[in-house]
Design an enzyme around this catalytic site. Sequence first.
Site, PDB file in Angstrom:
ATOM      1  CE1 TYR A 114     -26.801 -64.695  -4.530  1.00 29.68           C
ATOM      2  CE2 TYR A 114     -26.451 -65.325  -2.248  1.00 29.68           C
ATOM      3  CZ  TYR A 114     -27.306 -65.017  -3.285  1.00 29.68           C
ATOM      4  OH  TYR A 114     -28.665 -65.038  -3.071  1.00 29.68           O
ATOM      5  CE  LYS A 126     -28.319 -61.646  -3.912  1.00 25.48           C
ATOM      6  NZ  LYS A 126     -29.530 -61.194  -4.557  1.00 25.48           N
TER       7      LYS A 126
END
Length: 170
Positions: A136, A140
């Site tokens: 993740y 990002k």
Amino acid sequence: TGVAGGIGSAIAEKYLREGWFVWGIDCVGQSKMIQRCDWYLQLDLGAKGLAKKINNFMLVCNINRVDAVVHVAAMQYCSSVVSSDMKMWDNIMNINVKSIYVIARTLFPYLCASCGSVIVIGSVHGQVSSKDISMYAISKSALLGLVRNLAIEWGEHNIRVNGIAPGAID
């Protein structure tokens, strides 16, 4: 994108209250979306042929301008780099990064027509992170680079590109 989730639905509902025409995209069934969007496209952002599906939708609906694109859709795996696999990598990068890259490129002429705006909802994990959220956080971080480069390149076309990096959201 991500109009079925908490942040996405709040943004869509706010735009509707402000009189915007809202076209939402998410992977959930349409019945849940009727009150959040004027038009809704149920779509897996990780599926192949995303640009073609977006172009077809634009043609069928006779859309000739886009004032704003808000990318909220995201996938999150809680795992370390070592315990993650390539399927997880592909899924998270396709949903979190590749989808807005493809959508923004596809909608570029429509954004030019309106001097539009692209808003990408990232995460604080793109800048600082924590244990076991590597996939993740990597996705990002990639979004930060995409936002910066689109802002530089598209500013000369009067398209604003901004990123927002919230912390944890209930």
